[in-house]
Design a protein around this motif. Structure first.
Motif, PDB file in Angstrom:
ATOM      1  N   TYR A  73     -36.706  19.725  15.072  1.00  0.00           N
ATOM      2  CA  TYR A  73     -35.932  18.385  14.963  1.00  0.00           C
ATOM      3  C   TYR A  73     -35.913  17.937  16.468  1.00  0.00           C
ATOM      4  CZ  TYR A  73     -32.341  14.927  14.961  1.00  0.00           C
ATOM      5  OH  TYR A  73     -31.623  13.901  14.839  1.00  0.00           O
ATOM      6  N   ARG A  98     -37.061  12.701  13.605  1.00  0.00           N
ATOM      7  CA  ARG A  98     -36.444  12.321  12.465  1.00  0.00           C
ATOM      8  C   ARG A  98     -37.368  12.127  11.351  1.00  0.00           C
ATOM      9  NH1 ARG A  98     -34.065   9.075  16.417  1.00  0.00           N
ATOM     10  NH2 ARG A  98     -35.087   7.013  15.776  1.00  0.00           N
ATOM     11  N   ALA A  99     -38.478  11.658  11.381  1.00  0.00           N
ATOM     12  CA  ALA A  99     -39.798  11.850  10.552  1.00  0.00           C
ATOM     13  C   ALA A  99     -39.789  13.065   9.955  1.00  0.00           C
ATOM     14  CB  ALA A  99     -40.975  11.039  11.011  1.00  0.00           C
ATOM     15  N   LEU A 134     -37.825  15.484   9.881  1.00  0.00           N
ATOM     16  CA  LEU A 134     -36.375  16.122   9.233  1.00  0.00           C
ATOM     17  C   LEU A 134     -36.798  15.584   7.922  1.00  0.00           C
ATOM     18  CD1 LEU A 134     -33.914  17.711   9.301  1.00  0.00           C
ATOM     19  CD2 LEU A 134     -32.813  15.470  10.130  1.00  0.00           C
ATOM     20  N   ARG A 135     -36.845  14.042   7.648  1.00  0.00           N
ATOM     21  CA  ARG A 135     -37.041  13.576   6.487  1.00  0.00           C
ATOM     22  C   ARG A 135     -37.901  14.306   5.428  1.00  0.00           C
ATOM     23  NH1 ARG A 135     -36.633   8.879   9.606  1.00  0.00           N
ATOM     24  NH2 ARG A 135     -38.920   8.447   9.404  1.00  0.00           N
ATOM     25  N   ARG A 136     -39.290  14.552   6.120  1.00  0.00           N
ATOM     26  CA  ARG A 136     -40.268  15.204   5.064  1.00  0.00           C
ATOM     27  C   ARG A 136     -39.671  16.532   4.844  1.00  0.00           C
ATOM     28  NH1 ARG A 136     -45.256  14.243   3.373  1.00  0.00           N
ATOM     29  NH2 ARG A 136     -45.676  15.823   1.839  1.00  0.00           N
ATOM     30  N   LEU A 161     -36.709  17.620   4.537  1.00  0.00           N
ATOM     31  CA  LEU A 161     -35.682  17.662   3.523  1.00  0.00           C
ATOM     32  C   LEU A 161     -36.109  17.499   2.102  1.00  0.00           C
ATOM     33  CD1 LEU A 161     -32.967  15.725   5.628  1.00  0.00           C
ATOM     34  CD2 LEU A 161     -32.716  17.762   4.533  1.00  0.00           C
ATOM     35  N   THR A 162     -37.139  16.483   2.097  1.00  0.00           N
ATOM     36  CA  THR A 162     -37.737  16.360   0.900  1.00  0.00           C
ATOM     37  C   THR A 162     -38.402  17.480   0.143  1.00  0.00           C
ATOM     38  OG1 THR A 162     -38.485  14.046   1.472  1.00  0.00           O
ATOM     39  CG2 THR A 162     -39.715  14.867  -0.357  1.00  0.00           C
ATOM     40  N   ARG A 166     -35.934  19.895  -1.210  1.00  0.00           N
ATOM     41  CA  ARG A 166     -35.321  19.664  -2.443  1.00  0.00           C
ATOM     42  C   ARG A 166     -36.413  19.867  -3.624  1.00  0.00           C
ATOM     43  NH1 ARG A 166     -32.994  15.391   0.764  1.00  0.00           N
ATOM     44  NH2 ARG A 166     -34.822  14.149   0.083  1.00  0.00           N
ATOM     45  N   ASP A 176     -27.022  13.922   8.352  1.00  0.00           N
ATOM     46  CA  ASP A 176     -28.101  13.738   7.411  1.00  0.00           C
ATOM     47  C   ASP A 176     -28.353  15.182   6.604  1.00  0.00           C
ATOM     48  OD1 ASP A 176     -28.425  11.322   8.772  1.00  0.00           O
ATOM     49  OD2 ASP A 176     -29.996  12.087   9.940  1.00  0.00           O
ATOM     50  N   ALA A 201     -27.922  15.218   2.289  1.00  0.00           N
ATOM     51  CA  ALA A 201     -29.257  15.558   1.782  1.00  0.00           C
ATOM     52  C   ALA A 201     -28.857  16.697   0.512  1.00  0.00           C
ATOM     53  CB  ALA A 201     -30.357  15.974   2.650  1.00  0.00           C
ATOM     54  N   GLU A 251     -42.822   6.575  11.358  1.00  0.00           N
ATOM     55  CA  GLU A 251     -43.250   5.284  11.004  1.00  0.00           C
ATOM     56  C   GLU A 251     -43.339   4.306  12.042  1.00  0.00           C
ATOM     57  OE1 GLU A 251     -40.036   3.952   8.233  1.00  0.00           O
ATOM     58  OE2 GLU A 251     -40.494   5.838   6.972  1.00  0.00           O
TER      59      GLU A 251
END
Length: 135
Positions: A22, A29-30, A32-34, A36-37, A40, A62, A66, A133
């Motif tokens: 991170y 941040r991208a 981390l988002r992936r 986290l997905t 889960r 964040d 999550a 992105e």
């Protein structure tokens, strides 16, 4: 390896683990988002390696939002983050590593990025590389 300190957050001892590199930059941040997905989807614990200059308030918000199990590890030397990620993945028996990549100039493409290249070439587990992105 650079000493990793700063373990925080809810954590469990069992189940798969995902290690993510991170940073407060868009590619971090991208990643981390992936991660986290993926955590889960797999019911995995997330182990987040962050640099000394990263915004930990934003990161912990964040992670808390999550609703995943996580641990934070601090790298004291951002220049060696690639080596730290590889060692952390080995130490935690990670299922895979998630890293963020950024666009590079033609000259930069020759070098790829020392941290990203180190992780891709040296990791003993799979590596998922994601792009930030585009604005």
């Amino acid at each position: 390896m650079t000493e990793l300190t700063g373990e925080t957050g809810p954590a469990t001892g069992g189940g798969p683990r995902i290690v993510v590199g991170y940073s407060s930059r868009p590619e971090g941040r991208a990643a981390l988002r992936r991660a986290l997905t993926e955590a889960r989807l797999r019911g995995a614990e997330l182990v987040v390696l962050h640099g000394p200059d990263d915004d930990l308030d934003e990161l912990t918000r964040d992670l808390a939002a999550a609703d995943v199990t996580y641990r934070l590890k601090a790298s004291s030397d951002a220049a060696d983050a690639g080596e730290d990620l590889v060692e952390l993945a080995e130490d935690t028996d990670a299922a895979f590593i998630v890293i963020g990549l950024r666009r590079r100039s033609p000259v930069g493409k020759l070098l790829l990025g020392s941290n990203a290249q180190r992780v891709l070439l040296d990791a003993s587990c799979p590596v998922l590389a994601v792009k930030a992105e585009q604005p």
